[in-house]
Scaffold this motif. Structure first.
Motif, PDB file in Angstrom:
ATOM      1  N   LEU A 104       0.691  -1.049   0.142  1.00  0.00           N
ATOM      2  CA  LEU A 104       0.148  -0.037  -0.166  1.00  0.00           C
ATOM      3  C   LEU A 104       0.965   1.125  -0.081  1.00  0.00           C
ATOM      4  O   LEU A 104       0.706   2.269  -0.764  1.00  0.00           O
ATOM      5  N   GLY A 105       2.047   1.251   0.823  1.00  0.00           N
ATOM      6  CA  GLY A 105       2.867   2.489   0.889  1.00  0.00           C
ATOM      7  C   GLY A 105       3.409   2.578  -0.609  1.00  0.00           C
ATOM      8  O   GLY A 105       3.590   3.767  -0.931  1.00  0.00           O
ATOM      9  N   ARG A 106       3.757   1.678  -1.305  1.00  0.00           N
ATOM     10  CA  ARG A 106       4.395   1.716  -2.565  1.00  0.00           C
ATOM     11  C   ARG A 106       3.212   2.382  -3.542  1.00  0.00           C
ATOM     12  O   ARG A 106       3.492   3.494  -4.253  1.00  0.00           O
ATOM     13  N   GLU A 107       2.116   2.092  -3.368  1.00  0.00           N
ATOM     14  CA  GLU A 107       0.777   2.643  -4.222  1.00  0.00           C
ATOM     15  C   GLU A 107       0.603   3.897  -4.049  1.00  0.00           C
ATOM     16  O   GLU A 107       0.201   4.827  -4.822  1.00  0.00           O
ATOM     17  N   VAL A 148      -8.456  -1.986   3.566  1.00  0.00           N
ATOM     18  CA  VAL A 148      -8.233  -0.388   3.255  1.00  0.00           C
ATOM     19  C   VAL A 148      -7.482  -0.454   2.030  1.00  0.00           C
ATOM     20  O   VAL A 148      -7.427   0.425   1.395  1.00  0.00           O
ATOM     21  N   TRP A 149      -6.333  -1.489   1.901  1.00  0.00           N
ATOM     22  CA  TRP A 149      -5.529  -1.379   0.766  1.00  0.00           C
ATOM     23  C   TRP A 149      -6.519  -1.728  -0.540  1.00  0.00           C
ATOM     24  O   TRP A 149      -6.356  -0.726  -1.467  1.00  0.00           O
ATOM     25  N   MET A 150      -7.383  -2.449  -0.403  1.00  0.00           N
ATOM     26  CA  MET A 150      -8.260  -2.861  -1.557  1.00  0.00           C
ATOM     27  C   MET A 150      -9.327  -1.704  -1.762  1.00  0.00           C
ATOM     28  O   MET A 150      -9.919  -1.278  -2.895  1.00  0.00           O
ATOM     29  N   LEU A 151      -9.534  -1.010  -0.632  1.00  0.00           N
ATOM     30  CA  LEU A 151     -10.371   0.312  -0.834  1.00  0.00           C
ATOM     31  C   LEU A 151      -9.749   1.209  -1.808  1.00  0.00           C
ATOM     32  O   LEU A 151     -10.244   2.117  -2.312  1.00  0.00           O
ATOM     33  N   TRP A 152      -8.384   1.531  -1.186  1.00  0.00           N
ATOM     34  CA  TRP A 152      -7.726   2.416  -2.301  1.00  0.00           C
ATOM     35  C   TRP A 152      -7.501   2.001  -3.500  1.00  0.00           C
ATOM     36  O   TRP A 152      -7.903   2.722  -4.552  1.00  0.00           O
ATOM     37  N   ARG A 153      -7.318   0.877  -3.959  1.00  0.00           N
ATOM     38  CA  ARG A 153      -7.250   0.291  -5.038  1.00  0.00           C
ATOM     39  C   ARG A 153      -8.666   0.446  -5.819  1.00  0.00           C
ATOM     40  O   ARG A 153      -8.714   1.073  -7.093  1.00  0.00           O
ATOM     41  N   ALA A 154      -9.496   0.167  -5.293  1.00  0.00           N
ATOM     42  CA  ALA A 154     -11.011   0.488  -5.776  1.00  0.00           C
ATOM     43  C   ALA A 154     -11.233   1.957  -6.134  1.00  0.00           C
ATOM     44  O   ALA A 154     -12.012   2.073  -7.291  1.00  0.00           O
ATOM     45  N   LEU A 155     -10.913   2.954  -5.293  1.00  0.00           N
ATOM     46  CA  LEU A 155     -11.121   4.298  -5.434  1.00  0.00           C
ATOM     47  C   LEU A 155     -10.203   4.686  -6.738  1.00  0.00           C
ATOM     48  O   LEU A 155     -10.518   5.377  -7.349  1.00  0.00           O
ATOM     49  N   ARG A 156      -8.965   4.059  -6.995  1.00  0.00           N
ATOM     50  CA  ARG A 156      -8.130   4.525  -8.108  1.00  0.00           C
ATOM     51  C   ARG A 156      -8.572   3.671  -9.522  1.00  0.00           C
ATOM     52  O   ARG A 156      -8.126   4.189 -10.461  1.00  0.00           O
ATOM     53  N   TRP A 163     -13.098  -3.757  -5.362  1.00  0.00           N
ATOM     54  CA  TRP A 163     -14.352  -3.744  -4.210  1.00  0.00           C
ATOM     55  C   TRP A 163     -14.533  -4.998  -3.608  1.00  0.00           C
ATOM     56  O   TRP A 163     -15.047  -5.128  -2.308  1.00  0.00           O
ATOM     57  N   VAL A 164     -14.387  -6.294  -4.365  1.00  0.00           N
ATOM     58  CA  VAL A 164     -14.639  -7.302  -3.762  1.00  0.00           C
ATOM     59  C   VAL A 164     -13.678  -7.677  -2.525  1.00  0.00           C
ATOM     60  O   VAL A 164     -14.101  -8.381  -1.331  1.00  0.00           O
ATOM     61  N   GLY A 165     -12.456  -7.464  -2.789  1.00  0.00           N
ATOM     62  CA  GLY A 165     -11.559  -7.611  -1.650  1.00  0.00           C
ATOM     63  C   GLY A 165     -11.735  -6.422  -0.501  1.00  0.00           C
ATOM     64  O   GLY A 165     -11.482  -6.966   0.761  1.00  0.00           O
ATOM     65  N   PHE A 166     -12.160  -5.388  -0.853  1.00  0.00           N
ATOM     66  CA  PHE A 166     -12.438  -4.384   0.415  1.00  0.00           C
ATOM     67  C   PHE A 166     -13.492  -5.050   1.296  1.00  0.00           C
ATOM     68  O   PHE A 166     -13.487  -5.155   2.492  1.00  0.00           O
ATOM     69  N   TYR A 167     -14.649  -5.418   0.711  1.00  0.00           N
ATOM     70  CA  TYR A 167     -15.800  -6.034   1.418  1.00  0.00           C
ATOM     71  C   TYR A 167     -15.476  -7.278   1.993  1.00  0.00           C
ATOM     72  O   TYR A 167     -15.750  -7.627   3.391  1.00  0.00           O
TER      73      TYR A 167
END
Length: 542
Positions: A104-107, A148-156, A163-167
């Motif tokens: 997540l820090g890399r992204e 939360v990592w998947m949340l950031w990916r879903a937003l970007r 979003w599947v990973g987020f939930y």
């Protein structure tokens, strides 16, 4: 991942694994919280009932039992739960948290920020300690960080399936510890409110996502309702809704959130003030880096506020705060080291004011909670060598801040700070461990009174934690709430054995004719193992 980028990741994993493995499994489980899921896992292996494990014979419905299942799985080849197998899932969760923060820090901020964030996280006191405890908090923290990592990916990247990973990972966090695991939903809500754009919700697919969460968490509720609906209702009212019941503010309740957050983030909390100062400046600008800073700040704020307003306060409740703070401090370091950016002025006055305020509040609270001072003595150095090494670690940390602020050598400063943090945590834990185990030596009690306890039909305790006794004895141990309850249990069951502090033993009626089987010290107090049944050739009356 190509070979070149893989090398820093493998180095971070290797260093993190080495730290996590330090003295792993050497800590005696000393209270009910630490022993609870290990005892549940023992019951799973003993009875084979994975759906409804029991705690000392009673059905356990207070929290989901994912951690107990994982402990049982890693213990299954041995046929029993040990101190080591009980903490392996937590250790794996600690390592997984570091890996998630690396990615997540890399992204968010680039490769250097990911490396720094991961290395910072594994040398926070919160992660270092809880990766060695069979508590669900470390497991929940890992799943929250992944969600939360998947949340950031879903937003970007709205076109993907992040979003599947987020939930999904949020639901797994629920299975680790219950509703507290749904914190990522609060982070998503805060981000949507901060941006006030409808497309934020569309990217997160809330309809399908919340349906997925409901489908994944429903089995726990349904299984509990099928087993004991009244107990589940009581859990919801007392443990879940009661968590945020209004309370009268006290000094302890006002100070506890700040104290607990600082304790979890030690020693990297030293670098949080300049990181926050720089982050505040970035919020006035625009761009991807500014968005990343805002995302991390909102994440940290949601965690801190929701936990701070809870009725009960424990240090471990603030464990999810480690991830966003590590990312923020890692971003601050990477900006200074890699981008050669001025990290901003070091707020020395804020350090002094905050330190004095925290010290005064701690002294005030300890005055009313003598147990804290008693437990703190175990952490004090017991030799000159230990004291010198711990002072050396502290000097490295403070020296790193001075080296960077005055000479601008931030690369060397981070190495010094990280080594200082590792020495403080690993060295302090290693030397404290034998002293702590000597105070809470439940295995010794089990060994010394072994023959009597083995043939006792019932074992009861008063004034001691029953679950560590149950874990090391390998059988249920009942808890008496008062001297009268203990006396009735001993009178009702021939050959029953009681384990209790000598102070409680002295309060029992003299006519009970109890025989002392063994004596010792446990949890700072003299304790005795007693029974009504005289033992041939052994034991002594009171």
């Amino acid at each position: 991942m190509s070979r070149a980028p893989a090398r820093p990741f493998l180095l971070v994993v290797a260093v993190s694994a080495l730290l996590v493995a330090t003295d792993l499994g050497g800590r005696i489980l000393s209270n009910n919280d630490e022993a609870r899921f290990a005892v549940l896992a023992q019951d799973v292996l003993a009875r084979g009932d994975w759906l409804y494990p029991r705690l000392n014979g009673a059905l356990y419905l207070n929290k989901p039992v994912l951690l107990a299942w994982l402990i049982a799985l890693v213990s299954w080849p041995l046929g029993q739960v040990t101190q080591l197998t009980a903490v392996l899932p937590s250790a794996a969760a600690g390592l997984a948290t570091a890996c998630v923060l690396y990615a997540l820090g890399r992204e968010l901020f680039g490769p250097a920020a990911g490396r720094y964030a991961a290395l910072i996280a594994v040398t926070t006191q919160g992660l270092f300690l809880h990766a060695r405890l069979p508590l669900p908090d470390m497991l929940m923290t890992a799943f929250i960080a992944g969600s939360v990592w998947m949340l950031w990916r879903a937003l970007r990247r709205p076109e993907g399936r992040a979003w599947v990973g987020f939930y999904g990972l949020g639901a797994l966090a629920f299975w680790a510890k219950g509703p507290a695991g749904l914190l990522p939903l609060g982070v998503a809500l805060a981000w949507a409110v901060a941006h006030r754009r409808a497309d934020v919700w569309r990217r997160l697919s809330p309809g399908r996502g919340l349906a997925l969460v409901a489908a994944l968490v429903a089995p726990w509720w349904l299984a509990g309702l099928a087993a004991d609906s009244e107990a589940v209702r009581q859990v919801v009212v007392t443990d879940h809704l009661g968590w945020y019941a209004p309370r009268v503010p006290t000094l302890a309740s006002l100070v506890a959130p700040l104290q607990n957050a600082v304790v979890v983030l030690v020693p990297w909390v030293l670098f949080l003030p300049p990181a926050l100062t720089l982050a505040w400046r970035f919020l006035r600008g625009r761009g991807d880096e500014r968005d990343g800073v805002l995302f991390v700040l909102l994440w940290a704020a949601v965690v801190f506020v929701l936990v701070a307003f809870a009725r009960q306060q424990r240090v471990r409740y603030y464990l999810p705060l480690i991830a966003p703070v590590s990312l923020l401090v890692g971003w601050w370091w990477s900006g200074a080291v890699v981008r050669l950016r001025r990290p901003g002025p070091v707020p020395w006055r804020a350090y002094a004011a905050g330190g004095l305020l925290l010290l005064a509040a701690t002294v005030a609270v300890v005055t009313f909670r003598g147990r804290w001072l008693r437990d703190a003595r175990l952490a004090l150095p017991a030799s000159a060598t230990e004291a010198l090494l711990l002072v050396g670690g502290l000097v490295l940390l403070v020296g790193a801040l001075l080296l960077g602020a005055r000479r601008g050598q931030w690369g060397r400063a981070f190495v010094a700070a990280w080594l200082g943090a590792a020495v403080l945590l690993a060295g302090g834990y290693h030397w404290k461990l034998p002293r702590r185990n000597g105070v809470y030596d439940y295995p010794r009690v089990a060994r010394e009174a072994g023959p009597t306890l083995a043939r006792a039909p019932v074992i009861v305790t008063l004034g001691l934690h029953e679950l560590p006794l149950s874990f090391y004895l390998g059988r249920p141990v009942l808890r008496a709430e008062a001297e009268g309850d203990l006396g009735r249990t001993l009178a009702r069951e021939a050959g029953a054995v009681a384990i209790l502090p000598d102070a409680a033993l002295a309060r029992l009626p003299r006519g009970d004719d109890l025989v002392v089987v063994a004596r010792g010290r446990l949890a700072f107090r003299p304790v005795s193992v007693v029974t009504r049944e005289p033992l041939p050739g052994g034991g002594s009356g009171r």
